[in-house]
Motif scaffolding. Structure first.
Motif, short mmCIF file in Angstrom:
data_model
loop_
_atom_site.label_atom_id
_atom_site.label_comp_id
_atom_site.label_asym_id
_atom_site.label_seq_id
_atom_site.Cartn_x
_atom_site.Cartn_y
_atom_site.Cartn_z
N ASN A 4 0.94 -1.23 -0.05
CA ASN A 4 -0.08 -0.03 -0.02
C ASN A 4 0.81 1.29 -0.08
OD1 ASN A 4 -2.37 -1.45 0.15
ND2 ASN A 4 -2.30 -1.46 2.36
N THR A 5 2.17 0.98 0.52
CA THR A 5 3.03 2.21 0.55
C THR A 5 3.88 2.45 -0.49
OG1 THR A 5 4.64 1.21 2.10
CG2 THR A 5 2.68 2.46 3.12
N PHE A 6 3.93 1.43 -1.45
CA PHE A 6 4.90 1.18 -2.58
C PHE A 6 4.85 2.38 -3.39
CE2 PHE A 6 6.54 -0.33 -6.62
CZ PHE A 6 7.82 -1.07 -6.17
N ASP A 7 5.93 3.10 -3.80
CA ASP A 7 5.83 4.12 -4.42
C ASP A 7 6.32 3.87 -5.78
OD1 ASP A 7 6.40 6.57 -5.87
OD2 ASP A 7 7.63 7.62 -4.51
N LYS A 8 5.32 3.79 -6.78
CA LYS A 8 5.38 2.98 -8.02
C LYS A 8 5.96 4.09 -8.87
CE LYS A 8 1.18 -0.06 -7.34
NZ LYS A 8 1.44 0.38 -6.34
N SER A 9 6.28 5.33 -8.61
CA SER A 9 6.89 6.16 -9.55
C SER A 9 8.30 6.27 -9.29
CB SER A 9 6.28 7.64 -9.76
OG SER A 9 6.66 8.16 -8.54
N ARG A 10 8.80 6.00 -8.13
CA ARG A 10 10.32 6.05 -8.00
C ARG A 10 10.97 4.79 -7.90
NH1 ARG A 10 12.90 10.12 -5.05
NH2 ARG A 10 11.06 11.00 -4.40
N LEU A 11 12.22 4.85 -8.43
CA LEU A 11 12.99 3.47 -8.42
C LEU A 11 14.41 3.89 -8.70
CD1 LEU A 11 12.93 1.54 -11.79
CD2 LEU A 11 11.73 3.74 -11.62
N THR A 12 15.48 2.77 -8.27
CA THR A 12 16.86 3.09 -8.48
C THR A 12 17.17 2.05 -9.42
OG1 THR A 12 17.48 3.98 -6.34
CG2 THR A 12 19.22 2.54 -7.51
N LEU A 13 18.13 2.52 -10.35
CA LEU A 13 18.86 1.65 -11.23
C LEU A 13 20.14 1.70 -11.25
CD1 LEU A 13 18.65 -0.30 -13.75
CD2 LEU A 13 18.62 1.82 -15.09
N LEU A 14 20.67 0.41 -10.91
CA LEU A 14 22.16 0.20 -10.61
C LEU A 14 22.69 -0.54 -11.84
CD1 LEU A 14 22.35 -1.39 -7.14
CD2 LEU A 14 22.45 1.08 -8.23
N GLY A 15 23.68 0.27 -12.60
CA GLY A 15 24.30 -0.37 -13.98
C GLY A 15 23.77 0.31 -15.39
N LEU A 16 24.60 0.98 -16.00
CA LEU A 16 24.31 1.87 -17.08
C LEU A 16 25.20 1.35 -18.36
CD1 LEU A 16 24.13 5.43 -15.53
CD2 LEU A 16 22.16 3.79 -15.98
N GLY A 17 25.03 0.09 -18.63
CA GLY A 17 25.68 -0.37 -19.85
C GLY A 17 24.73 0.06 -20.86
N ALA A 18 24.67 -0.30 -21.96
CA ALA A 18 23.80 -0.54 -23.35
C ALA A 18 22.46 -0.79 -22.88
CB ALA A 18 24.20 -1.25 -24.57
N MET A 19 21.93 -1.92 -22.08
CA MET A 19 20.81 -2.11 -21.88
C MET A 19 20.43 -1.38 -20.49
SD MET A 19 18.25 -4.01 -22.17
CE MET A 19 18.58 -5.35 -23.45
N GLY A 20 21.18 -1.18 -19.46
CA GLY A 20 20.84 -0.29 -18.56
C GLY A 20 20.44 1.13 -18.85
N THR A 21 21.17 1.71 -19.81
CA THR A 21 20.79 3.00 -20.30
C THR A 21 19.52 2.86 -21.15
OG1 THR A 21 23.32 3.78 -20.53
CG2 THR A 21 21.67 4.72 -21.94
N ALA A 22 19.28 2.21 -21.84
CA ALA A 22 17.93 1.93 -22.50
C ALA A 22 16.81 1.63 -21.47
CB ALA A 22 17.94 0.72 -23.45
N LEU A 23 17.07 0.99 -20.48
CA LEU A 23 16.01 0.92 -19.35
C LEU A 23 15.68 2.37 -18.89
CD1 LEU A 23 17.25 -2.54 -17.78
CD2 LEU A 23 15.14 -2.21 -19.06
#
Length: 294
Positions: A4-23
């Motif tokens: 119920n408290t999950f913030d669906k608009s906020r997230l963290t991404l670790l790793g910015l290779g070609a796939m990470g950058t696309a994500l």
């Protein structure tokens, strides 16, 4: 943290290779509040200009969001990067390519540190990420409650396919699909090699015939699956093993005549011959699956 408290608009991404950058770009374009981290900070600069918050350390990145997505080179990299991070109460979605055993071990490792865990296998190239209708999707397995809570966020870059609570299934299906693709690539390479020595044979003219033929053959997978499920390897067979083994001789003879190695064909043809020699000539090729099990 609860669903119920999950913030669906906020997230963290670790790793910015070609796939990470696309994500990252897909989530930013959809209006998500994204924190990013990469071992090489320069890769984060363009994303900062597009609205991402750049974390200096992994700890800072993990602390910024309840949902943490990992997209790194391999399982060892993921373990190293997350070694000192506080994962208590976090939701960890790991899209790093790994084996099923590694995925199960990583799930236990994450849960032991207080996090819910999903493993993911990306069935798309970076160019297909965030592109509607591209056909790309991500296989997920692990915590059902986590998948349900963040399904909308995960569906932004690509389609989602949930395979169940066993965290090893995403990796297993990923590797199985890629293994089939590798076999197809081998067949395509052999086919083009047969034409290569003929000056009047055009690869470009042959390619549409090859692509259409492979597409027409794709339903073969359903027939094999049905046979494996019910145990009757003769059901629905139109070209039986005896016929195919006999026909394979022509494939090998033609390769020799064209000056093409048979090394991509002989492993599978040898298995078919072995199954035939064991008395299963009325079957299709489903029985080869059993021969491969050790």
């Amino acid at each position: 943290m609860t669903d119920n408290t999950f913030d669906k608009s906020r997230l963290t991404l670790l790793g910015l290779g070609a796939m990470g950058t696309a994500l990252a770009r897909a989530w930013l374009a959809a209006g998500h509040r994204l924190t990013v981290w990469n071992r090489t900070p320069d890769r984060a600069v363009p994303l900062a200009a597009e609205g991402a918050t750049v974390a200096v350390t992994v700890a800072e990145a993990v602390a910024a969001s309840d949902l943490v997505v990992v997209c790194l080179l391999d399982d060892a990299s993921a373990e190293e990067v997350l070694a000192e991070a506080d994962l208590t109460g976090k939701d960890l979605v790991d899209l790093t390519t790994r084996t099923p055993a590694q995925a199960r071990a990583r799930a236990g490792w994450a849960e032991g540190r207080g996090a819910r865990f999903l493993d993911g296998g990306i069935m798309a190239i970076p160019a297909a990420i965030g592109v509607p209708g591209s056909g790309g999707y991500v296989l997920y397995s692990g915590s059902r409650s986590l998948f349900d809570a963040c399904r909308g966020t995960l569906a932004v870059p690509a389609g989602t396919v949930y395979l169940g609570e066993d965290p090893g299934f995403a990796a297993l299906y990923d590797v199985a699909l890629l293994s089939a693709m590798t076999g197809m690539f081998a067949g395509v390479a052999h086919a083009f090699a047969l034409l290569r020595g003929e000056k009047d044979a055009s690869p470009k003219e042959f390619a549409p015939l090859l692509a259409d033929f492979l597409t027409a053959m794709a339903p073969y997978a359903h027939r094999v699956a049905d046979q494996l499920e019910d145990g009757d390897y003769t059901r629905g067979v139109t070209s039986n093993l005896a016929m195919m083994v006999r026909g394979n001789a022509t494939l090998l003879e033609t390769a020799e005549a064209q000056g093409v190695s048979t090394e991509l064909l002989t492993p599978f043809t040898a298995l078919m011959e072995r199954r035939l020699a064991e008395g299963y000539g009325a079957e299709g090729t489903a029985g080869v699956v059993d021969l491969l099990l050790r």
